[in-house]
Design a protein around this motif. Structure first.
Motif, PDB file in Angstrom:
ATOM      1  N   VAL A 134      13.599  15.375   2.790  1.00 41.98           N
ATOM      2  CA  VAL A 134      13.158  16.418   1.873  1.00 41.98           C
ATOM      3  C   VAL A 134      11.827  16.017   1.247  1.00 41.98           C
ATOM      4  CG1 VAL A 134      13.745  17.728  -0.183  1.00 41.98           C
ATOM      5  CG2 VAL A 134      15.535  17.056   1.422  1.00 41.98           C
ATOM      6  N   VAL A 135      10.916  16.968   1.243  1.00 44.21           N
ATOM      7  CA  VAL A 135       9.619  16.765   0.617  1.00 44.21           C
ATOM      8  C   VAL A 135       9.589  17.610  -0.654  1.00 44.21           C
ATOM      9  CG1 VAL A 135       7.135  17.059   0.907  1.00 44.21           C
ATOM     10  CG2 VAL A 135       8.554  16.433   2.865  1.00 44.21           C
ATOM     11  N   TYR A 136       9.060  17.039  -1.734  1.00 46.05           N
ATOM     12  CA  TYR A 136       8.899  17.782  -2.991  1.00 46.05           C
ATOM     13  C   TYR A 136       7.401  17.952  -3.230  1.00 46.05           C
ATOM     14  CZ  TYR A 136      13.793  16.661  -3.575  1.00 46.05           C
ATOM     15  OH  TYR A 136      15.144  16.550  -3.371  1.00 46.05           O
ATOM     16  N   PRO A 137       6.848  19.068  -2.816  1.00 43.66           N
ATOM     17  CA  PRO A 137       5.374  19.153  -2.737  1.00 43.66           C
ATOM     18  C   PRO A 137       4.684  19.716  -3.973  1.00 43.66           C
ATOM     19  CG  PRO A 137       6.509  20.463  -1.011  1.00 43.66           C
ATOM     20  CD  PRO A 137       7.460  20.190  -2.109  1.00 43.66           C
ATOM     21  N   ARG A 138       5.370  19.888  -5.101  1.00 45.14           N
ATOM     22  CA  ARG A 138       4.710  20.544  -6.235  1.00 45.14           C
ATOM     23  C   ARG A 138       3.452  19.804  -6.683  1.00 45.14           C
ATOM     24  NH1 ARG A 138       7.082  24.203  -9.433  1.00 45.14           N
ATOM     25  NH2 ARG A 138       4.940  24.381 -10.178  1.00 45.14           N
ATOM     26  N   ILE A 139       3.358  18.538  -6.343  1.00 45.90           N
ATOM     27  CA  ILE A 139       2.166  17.787  -6.709  1.00 45.90           C
ATOM     28  C   ILE A 139       0.925  18.366  -6.017  1.00 45.90           C
ATOM     29  CG2 ILE A 139       2.446  16.098  -4.836  1.00 45.90           C
ATOM     30  CD1 ILE A 139       1.160  15.356  -8.388  1.00 45.90           C
ATOM     31  N   LEU A 177      -4.032  20.742  -5.566  1.00 45.38           N
ATOM     32  CA  LEU A 177      -4.847  20.322  -4.421  1.00 45.38           C
ATOM     33  C   LEU A 177      -4.962  21.424  -3.375  1.00 45.38           C
ATOM     34  CD1 LEU A 177      -6.238  17.611  -3.675  1.00 45.38           C
ATOM     35  CD2 LEU A 177      -4.285  17.151  -2.181  1.00 45.38           C
ATOM     36  N   ILE A 178      -3.838  22.061  -3.080  1.00 44.97           N
ATOM     37  CA  ILE A 178      -3.823  23.134  -2.078  1.00 44.97           C
ATOM     38  C   ILE A 178      -3.080  24.316  -2.697  1.00 44.97           C
ATOM     39  CG2 ILE A 178      -3.162  23.788   0.283  1.00 44.97           C
ATOM     40  CD1 ILE A 178      -3.014  20.771   0.920  1.00 44.97           C
ATOM     41  N   PRO A 179      -3.792  25.167  -3.429  1.00 41.98           N
ATOM     42  CA  PRO A 179      -3.118  26.294  -4.092  1.00 41.98           C
ATOM     43  C   PRO A 179      -2.305  27.117  -3.096  1.00 41.98           C
ATOM     44  CG  PRO A 179      -5.398  26.123  -4.801  1.00 41.98           C
ATOM     45  CD  PRO A 179      -5.227  25.156  -3.671  1.00 41.98           C
ATOM     46  N   ASN A 180      -1.122  27.549  -3.544  1.00 35.75           N
ATOM     47  CA  ASN A 180      -0.212  28.316  -2.674  1.00 35.75           C
ATOM     48  C   ASN A 180       0.086  27.591  -1.362  1.00 35.75           C
ATOM     49  OD1 ASN A 180      -0.339  30.207  -4.677  1.00 35.75           O
ATOM     50  ND2 ASN A 180      -1.546  31.674  -3.517  1.00 35.75           N
ATOM     51  N   TRP A 181       0.265  26.294  -1.473  1.00 36.34           N
ATOM     52  CA  TRP A 181       0.527  25.484  -0.287  1.00 36.34           C
ATOM     53  C   TRP A 181       1.721  25.988   0.500  1.00 36.34           C
ATOM     54  CZ3 TRP A 181       5.439  23.836  -0.773  1.00 36.34           C
ATOM     55  CH2 TRP A 181       5.936  23.718  -2.079  1.00 36.34           C
ATOM     56  N   TRP A 182       2.670  26.633  -0.191  1.00 33.36           N
ATOM     57  CA  TRP A 182       3.902  27.061   0.476  1.00 33.36           C
ATOM     58  C   TRP A 182       3.652  28.161   1.500  1.00 33.36           C
ATOM     59  CZ3 TRP A 182       3.154  27.295  -4.860  1.00 33.36           C
ATOM     60  CH2 TRP A 182       2.775  28.549  -5.357  1.00 33.36           C
ATOM     61  N   GLY A 239      19.551   6.511  -5.904  1.00 33.67           N
ATOM     62  CA  GLY A 239      20.841   7.143  -5.677  1.00 33.67           C
ATOM     63  C   GLY A 239      20.722   8.634  -5.515  1.00 33.67           C
ATOM     64  N   ILE A 240      20.871   9.354  -6.625  1.00 35.15           N
ATOM     65  CA  ILE A 240      20.814  10.814  -6.523  1.00 35.15           C
ATOM     66  C   ILE A 240      19.393  11.305  -6.304  1.00 35.15           C
ATOM     67  CG2 ILE A 240      22.901  11.224  -7.852  1.00 35.15           C
ATOM     68  CD1 ILE A 240      21.185  11.685 -10.303  1.00 35.15           C
ATOM     69  N   TRP A 241      18.418  10.447  -6.566  1.00 32.69           N
ATOM     70  CA  TRP A 241      17.026  10.816  -6.284  1.00 32.69           C
ATOM     71  C   TRP A 241      16.486   9.918  -5.181  1.00 32.69           C
ATOM     72  CZ3 TRP A 241      17.665  10.521 -11.944  1.00 32.69           C
ATOM     73  CH2 TRP A 241      17.771  11.797 -12.531  1.00 32.69           C
ATOM     74  N   LEU A 242      16.095  10.529  -4.115  1.00 35.92           N
ATOM     75  CA  LEU A 242      15.481   9.791  -3.005  1.00 35.92           C
ATOM     76  C   LEU A 242      14.160  10.485  -2.708  1.00 35.92           C
ATOM     77  CD1 LEU A 242      18.085   8.874  -0.251  1.00 35.92           C
ATOM     78  CD2 LEU A 242      16.327   7.402  -1.200  1.00 35.92           C
ATOM     79  N   GLU A 243      13.085   9.960  -3.263  1.00 39.48           N
ATOM     80  CA  GLU A 243      11.789  10.623  -3.123  1.00 39.48           C
ATOM     81  C   GLU A 243      10.724   9.612  -2.710  1.00 39.48           C
ATOM     82  OE1 GLU A 243      10.941  12.678  -6.788  1.00 39.48           O
ATOM     83  OE2 GLU A 243      13.035  13.261  -7.013  1.00 39.48           O
ATOM     84  N   GLY A 244       9.895  10.007  -1.810  1.00 38.27           N
ATOM     85  CA  GLY A 244       8.828   9.115  -1.391  1.00 38.27           C
ATOM     86  C   GLY A 244       7.531   9.857  -1.119  1.00 38.27           C
ATOM     87  N   VAL A 245       7.633  10.991  -0.432  1.00 36.61           N
ATOM     88  CA  VAL A 245       6.421  11.694  -0.014  1.00 36.61           C
ATOM     89  C   VAL A 245       5.641  12.197  -1.222  1.00 36.61           C
ATOM     90  CG1 VAL A 245       5.547  13.665   1.295  1.00 36.61           C
ATOM     91  CG2 VAL A 245       7.433  12.321   2.203  1.00 36.61           C
ATOM     92  N   ASN A 246       6.346  12.700  -2.237  1.00 37.70           N
ATOM     93  CA  ASN A 246       5.626  13.180  -3.423  1.00 37.70           C
ATOM     94  C   ASN A 246       4.935  12.030  -4.160  1.00 37.70           C
ATOM     95  OD1 ASN A 246       8.278  12.374  -3.898  1.00 37.70           O
ATOM     96  ND2 ASN A 246       8.451  13.502  -5.810  1.00 37.70           N
ATOM     97  N   PHE A 252       4.130  10.771 -13.521  1.00 42.43           N
ATOM     98  CA  PHE A 252       5.495  10.522 -13.067  1.00 42.43           C
ATOM     99  C   PHE A 252       5.589   9.346 -12.113  1.00 42.43           C
ATOM    100  CE2 PHE A 252       5.724  11.810  -8.588  1.00 42.43           C
ATOM    101  CZ  PHE A 252       4.478  12.409  -8.418  1.00 42.43           C
ATOM    102  N   VAL A 253       4.476   8.986 -11.501  1.00 40.04           N
ATOM    103  CA  VAL A 253       4.542   7.962 -10.448  1.00 40.04           C
ATOM    104  C   VAL A 253       5.149   6.673 -10.997  1.00 40.04           C
ATOM    105  CG1 VAL A 253       3.226   6.599  -8.799  1.00 40.04           C
ATOM    106  CG2 VAL A 253       2.584   8.973  -9.231  1.00 40.04           C
TER     107      VAL A 253
END
Lengths: 435, 265
Positions: A49-54, A58-63, A313-320, A358-359
């Protein structure tokens, strides 16, 4: 000193590297983005899972253009014993609409897309080029990189090392004080093909909505966890295993995945799926404990290379974390180049940005979580204890009356061999981390 | 002395619809390497040429990075017919003295384009070459023939030489030339004659499965020998005939039909 070939060399066209290249190139710096694979993402296996809100800034309307598989609208945390499963399942329709929350994505697609933005911003992407070392001046400051190509030296004012979990550049520069196998886990993943309609039906989702299941237990005697993500017409099922335990148990990772797939709670979800891919990758899981020094004269370290992966544990994040750290590294590099000061002091803006966002805030807050989650009690004692408590709570044993929950809890705690003070201590650690 | 390397941008057989995996066939890489070696020997440059859409610029940039001095792309669809490709190339390299090609590309594998180019140019041809010796006044080439035989050719310009993929390993491009090539403007030219899409895909020869009677040997070893023709290796069914080309073609078709490789009728 002669004029460097370019302002910034970014090593590694993953999420951190491409975001760094985008920021630096848009600021008007000359940027070379080096990638060892034939195209960005070709060396990656991540299927989570990627969390791209960051990327909002950088890329408006990236979605509208990002190569996602499904938007995660169901988030489940599953606790497994050999025969039991306790699942906390959450669903939100809001996560299926812009600006979304998380998405499943294939990194070869994701990285390729991000790198195309870097090229559009003016960065020069050079593939099939492996960086084999650093160029340094007499004072030890980094002045560029050496690649495996003929005439392969490339000088730069700033090098941003985004060369992944085994960052040879950070190690060569002496930024890692020590590396220890216990700081890493091995992520192993199978990509399984199933028709989209079958996935939709089994996981109760529609259209591009998807599911993220994080699993505690299910890895036998090896400490770790499992995961199951839905792609559009694939499933990513796998385990994350603590390296020393894996070595001690003399088990092969694929055996552990096979065991997970046979679990009564997982087997119906993956039944009939065709194996398309098997892959493995190291994950820097120890958070603050293992993070290197991220700044030195002429060089910054970002992404997995800086161990910026949140495994709580419940949070596994890396790409963001990778994308954010790449962006912040580039911002600091731009500042330093514009001031003409690429010393450690000139590049200090990077550490400041990491600390203020947050980093590092998340890592500080959750600094005790990785060790707690991978501890023997959480891995092997608590799942059985909790599952047994729940089983007895919902087991109707008439004509006997329903027992009190506190009594069940105490009995199961003793049966599992959990000392009360350990339970309290772990509870307090968990509360301080997650609370 | 002009030297041309003909390159084709081909999709990867395992990922036919993903341009990220597309690139140069091994045979084209060998051809480019020989072109570069010959250019160094003769003190001249190499023109890399391809026929295809904008994505095909990738193989030209790879060629420039390796040392080609000029790159031309003839605008065309991905699946252009081989005859049209050859015509388009030949029209743009009419004065070429040496034309290097891969013997066949990964995606279609007909190996016809080099021969068509040679025909258009009126040049000598050495096709399917497995070994090359470059000399100041020409090329000595070794061709693979049927039955393990070899043919040694002394080739003089103007000539088209197509080489197999294993004949040479393409040099690794230097970093600076790679950077320069990335920014070099590719000459894009229209085809001088219409380029049509290929009407059918030519594939490497794959004999169809034939139904065979069960072997009648007494022992498993005998049956195995009968099944594999191991015992009859010396009794090959070939025959040598001398016929006019049209009759020879008809005879070959007849024999292939008799042997079960082609359908009756």
């Amino acid at each position: 000193m002669s004029t460097p070939d370019v302002d910034v060399v970014v090593v590694g066209a993953g999420p951190a590297g491409s975001c760094a290249a985008i920021v630096a190139a848009r600021a008007g710096l000359s940027v070379v983005l080096l990638e060892r694979g034939p195209f960005p993402g070709s060396k990656n296996m991540y299927g989570g899972v990627v969390y791209p809100r960051i990327l909002d800034g950088l890329i408006p309307n990236w979605w509208e253009e990002a190569p996602i598989q499904r938007w995660v609208t169901r988030r489940s945390t599953m606790l497994l014993t050999d025969t039991q499963a306790l699942t906390v399942d959450f669903r939100s329709e809001a996560w299926g609409q812009p600006p979304y929350n998380g998405a499943t994505a294939f990194r070869p697609d994701w990285d390729h897309w991000l790198a195309s933005h870097a090229e559009a911003a003016g960065a020069q992407l050079l593939t099939d080029t492996t960086v084999v070392g650093l160029l340094r001046d007499a004072g030890g400051a980094v002045t560029g990189v050496r690649t495996d190509r003929p005439d392969g030296d490339l000088t730069a004012r700033v090098v941003i090392a985004c060369d992944g979990v085994n960052s040879f550049l950070a190690k060569e520069a002496g930024l890692y004080e020590h590396t220890d196998a216990k700081h890493f886990t091995l992520g192993v993943k199978e990509t399984l093909a199933l028709p989209k309609e079958v996935i939709d039906e089994r996981f109760a989702v529609r259209e591009r909505h998807g599911v993220d299941i994080e699993i505690l237990g299910g890895t036998g005697k090896v400490n770790g966890g499992g995961f199951l993500y839905t792609g559009l017409d694939t499933l990513a099922v796998g385990v994350v295993l603590k390296l020393p335990k894996l070595a001690a148990q003399q088990q092969r990772p694929e055996q552990i995945i096979a065991g997970l797939k046979q679990h009564p709670a997982i087997a119906p979800l993956v039944q009939g799926a065709e194996l398309k891919e098997y892959s493995a990758h190291l994950i820097p899981e120890a958070g603050l404990t293992m993070m290197p020094k991220m700044t030195m004269p002429g060089m910054l370290v970002a992404g997995d290379a800086a161990a910026l992966c949140l495994a709580a544990g419940i949070w596994l994040e890396g790409v963001n974390f990778a994308m954010a750290s790449g962006m912040y590294a580039a911002e600091a590099a731009v500042e330093a180049v514009q001031k003409g000061d690429t010393s450690a002091t000139g590049l200090a803006g990077y550490q400041r940005r990491l600390s203020d966002t947050f980093v590092l805030k998340d890592h500080r807050k959750l600094r005790r979580a990785p060790e707690l989650v991978l501890s023997d009690r959480v891995q092997h004692l608590y799942p059985t204890m909790v599952a047994n408590v729940v089983e007895r709570m919902f087991h109707v044993d008439n004509p006997n009356p329903k027992p009190g929950v506190r009594r069940i809890l105490d009995q199961e705690r003793r049966k599992a061999g959990v000392r009360r003070r350990d339970l309290l201590r772990d509870g307090w650690t968990g509360f301080r981390s997650f609370g | 002395m002009s030297i041309v390397a003909c390159l084709k941008w081909v999709s990867h057989p395992g990922e036919p619809h993903d341009e990220r995996f597309a690139g140069m066939s091994p045979a084209d890489q060998s051809a480019l390497e020989f072109a570069l070696r010959q250019a160094a020997l003769l003190g001249t440059g190499v023109t890399a040429i391809t026929v295809g859409p904008s994505g095909a610029d990738k193989v030209l940039r790879d060629a420039l990075a390796c040392g080609a001095t000029r790159a031309i792309r003839i605008e065309a669809p991905t699946t252009a017919a081989g005859t049209d490709v050859a015509t388009a190339i030949a029209d743009h390299i009419a004065d070429a003295e040496w034309v290097w090609c891969g013997d066949y590309s990964l995606d279609r594998g007909a190996g016809s384009v080099p021969a068509f180019i040679a025909a258009h140019l009126g040049a000598e041809q050495a096709l399917g070459v497995i070994h090359v010796d470059l000399e100041a006044d020409g090329v000595r080439a070794t061709r693979r023939l049927d039955g393990g035989r070899r043919e040694l050719l002394g080739v003089r310009s103007p000539a088209v030489v197509s080489v197999e993929g294993a004949t040479a390993r393409l040099r690794r491009a230097g970093l600076q030339s790679l950077r320069t090539a990335a920014d070099t403007v590719i000459e894009v030219v229209p085809a001088t004659t219409p380029i049509h899409r290929a009407e059918f895909m030519v594939r490497p020869y794959r004999p169809r499965a034939r139904e065979l009677p069960a072997p009648a040997g007494d022992s498993p070893l005998d049956r195995l020998r009968l099944l594999t023709d191991a015992a009859a290796a010396s009794a090959a069914r070939g025959e040598m005939v001398t016929l006019e080309p049209a009759d020879a073609a008809a005879r070959i078709v007849q024999v292939l039909t008799d042997w079960g490789y082609l359908p009756h009728g």
